[in-house]
Design an enzyme around this catalytic site. Structure first.
Site, PDB file in Angstrom:
ATOM      1  N   LYS A 203      39.626 131.055 -20.892  1.00  0.00           N
ATOM      2  CA  LYS A 203      40.877 130.341 -21.186  1.00  0.00           C
ATOM      3  C   LYS A 203      42.031 130.817 -20.315  1.00  0.00           C
ATOM      4  O   LYS A 203      42.024 131.934 -19.788  1.00  0.00           O
ATOM      5  CB  LYS A 203      41.212 130.455 -22.681  1.00  0.00           C
ATOM      6  CG  LYS A 203      40.301 129.536 -23.504  1.00  0.00           C
ATOM      7  CD  LYS A 203      40.646 129.478 -24.970  1.00  0.00           C
ATOM      8  CE  LYS A 203      39.678 128.504 -25.674  1.00  0.00           C
ATOM      9  NZ  LYS A 203      39.880 128.469 -27.118  1.00  0.00           N
ATOM     10  N   ARG A 237      32.558 132.271 -29.296  1.00  0.00           N
ATOM     11  CA  ARG A 237      32.186 131.037 -28.588  1.00  0.00           C
ATOM     12  C   ARG A 237      32.404 131.281 -27.102  1.00  0.00           C
ATOM     13  O   ARG A 237      33.539 131.441 -26.664  1.00  0.00           O
ATOM     14  CB  ARG A 237      33.070 129.899 -29.120  1.00  0.00           C
ATOM     15  CG  ARG A 237      32.745 128.522 -28.550  1.00  0.00           C
ATOM     16  CD  ARG A 237      33.746 127.502 -29.079  1.00  0.00           C
ATOM     17  NE  ARG A 237      33.473 126.170 -28.564  1.00  0.00           N
ATOM     18  CZ  ARG A 237      33.892 125.735 -27.382  1.00  0.00           C
ATOM     19  NH1 ARG A 237      34.601 126.517 -26.606  1.00  0.00           N
ATOM     20  NH2 ARG A 237      33.595 124.520 -26.982  1.00  0.00           N
TER      21      ARG A 237
HETATM   22  C1  PT1 Z   1      37.866 127.473 -29.929  1.00  0.00           C
HETATM   23  C2  PT1 Z   1      37.550 126.339 -29.128  1.00  0.00           C
HETATM   24  C3  PT1 Z   1      36.725 125.339 -29.728  1.00  0.00           C
HETATM   25  N1  PT1 Z   1      38.000 126.173 -27.861  1.00  0.00           N
HETATM   26  C4  PT1 Z   1      36.610 126.593 -31.701  1.00  0.00           C
HETATM   27  N2  PT1 Z   1      36.271 125.494 -31.010  1.00  0.00           N
HETATM   28  C5  PT1 Z   1      37.687 125.049 -27.179  1.00  0.00           C
HETATM   29  N3  PT1 Z   1      36.172 126.742 -32.984  1.00  0.00           N
HETATM   30  C6  PT1 Z   1      36.885 124.066 -27.775  1.00  0.00           C
HETATM   31  C7  PT1 Z   1      43.054 127.110 -21.949  1.00  0.00           C
HETATM   32  O1  PT1 Z   1      44.155 127.559 -22.323  1.00  0.00           O
HETATM   33  O2  PT1 Z   1      38.628 128.448 -29.462  1.00  0.00           O
HETATM   34  N4  PT1 Z   1      37.397 127.578 -31.186  1.00  0.00           N
HETATM   35  N5  PT1 Z   1      36.412 124.224 -29.026  1.00  0.00           N
HETATM   36  C8  PT1 Z   1      38.227 124.866 -25.771  1.00  0.00           C
HETATM   37  N6  PT1 Z   1      39.648 124.730 -25.832  1.00  0.00           N
HETATM   38  C9  PT1 Z   1      40.510 125.258 -24.856  1.00  0.00           C
HETATM   39  C10 PT1 Z   1      41.794 125.641 -25.205  1.00  0.00           C
HETATM   40  C11 PT1 Z   1      40.066 125.452 -23.562  1.00  0.00           C
HETATM   41  C12 PT1 Z   1      42.628 126.241 -24.260  1.00  0.00           C
HETATM   42  C13 PT1 Z   1      40.886 126.020 -22.607  1.00  0.00           C
HETATM   43  C14 PT1 Z   1      42.178 126.439 -22.950  1.00  0.00           C
HETATM   44  O3  PT1 Z   1      42.639 127.248 -20.785  1.00  0.00           O
END
Ligand code: PT1
Length: 260
Positions: A203, A237
């Site tokens: 992230k 995850r």
């Molecule tokens: C998470 C999650 C998810 N993250 C759960 N499910 C993502 N339960 C998808 C960035 O800032 O943390 N928990 N499903 C992916 N989401 C992101 C959010 C991807 C922020 C990248 C960023 O780069």
């Protein structure tokens, strides 16, 4: 938990696994590398992403779900849509991972009737605009209050406590400072009687700390995952299953636990 994005615009692998066959192969590889759960997503939810409709989402994920369930792999589905939840549960998934914490009408019912596990995640705003201006008085207490409320709603809808998992939602409507505060105080989420899951892998918060681009965040991701586990997280995850699994094996060995 290994991440399997079946989206043409997934944030870190550029939709590499768009074809079902490649997705299935990648999932099997993650299981060999130590993943206990494969989390399948048919709609990108990274900051700035756009929604897809339920039929499209189902078309993307269903062939892969069926193949993995048929191979006895424990499958989770990353969705907020009750229609997708019901179809996935019918196909045999073990868990629904919902970034909207089952707030859509009928989502609580779909999970309650399906008898599966649900991950309730916190998000401020919507993926399209959540990073525009995240604001909290106290991010830790506000996220925790939200999750406590969602756990109560889930239980009231007939989902047993043993079927619930909570997730503070790193990067979902949070600044770097908010994310760091949540990670620092992760231990304060342990008193809700529900296992804790986190997603920190690749992230942007890690890019902000290290300066690394998305393809250069493996080490930071492993550090963050291990830190979360040391603070009590039960599910991480991740994209980089082998690297994370090796780090956890070292941690477990030192703690006198089964290594994998
Ligand atoms: C998470 C999650 C998810 N993250 C759960 N499910 C993502 N339960 C998808 C960035 O800032 O943390 N928990 N499903 C992916 N989401 C992101 C959010 C991807 C922020 C990248 C960023 O780069």
């Amino acid at each position: 938990m290994g991440v399997l994005n079946i989206t043409p615009d997934s944030f870190s692998d550029g939709g590499l696994w768009v074809s079902a066959e490649n997705a299935i192969r990648h999932a099997e590889h993650m299981v060999e590398q130590g993943a206990d759960i494969v989390d399948i997503g048919g709609e990108s939810t990274r900051p700035g992403s756009k929604p897809v409709d339920a039929a499209e989402e189902i078309d993307r994920i269903m062939p892969v779900i069926e193949a993995l369930v048929g191979r006895n792999i424990c499958v989770s589905v990353d969705t907020s849509k009750p229609e997708v939840m019901r179809a996935s549960i019918e196909a045999g998934v073990a868990m629904i991972n919902d970034i909207k914490a089952l707030q859509a009408p009928d989502a609580l019912q779909a999970v309650a009737e399906g008898g599966v596990v649900a991950c309730l995640m916190h998000m401020q705003g919507e993926p399209g605009s959540m990073q525009a201006n995240p604001y909290y008085g106290n991010v830790v207490t506000e996220v925790k209050d939200f999750l406590r409320d969602r756990v109560h709603s889930a239980r009231a809808a007939g989902i047993p406590l043993e079927h619930l998992v909570i997730d503070p939602g790193f990067g979902f409507g949070k600044t770097l400072e908010h994310n760091i505060a949540l990670l620092r105080h992760l231990g304060s989420f342990l008193d809700m009687g529900v296992p804790l899951m986190v997603g920190l892998s690749r992230k942007s918060m890690l890019g902000k700390i290290t300066g690394g681009e998305v393809g250069d965040r493996v080490q930071a991701s492993v550090a963050a995952a291990l830190l979360a586990i040391m603070k009590g997280a039960k599910i991480v995850r991740v994209h980089d299953v082998k690297a994370t699994s090796d780090a956890i094996a070292v941690y477990n060995a030192v703690n006198g636990q089964p290594m994998r």
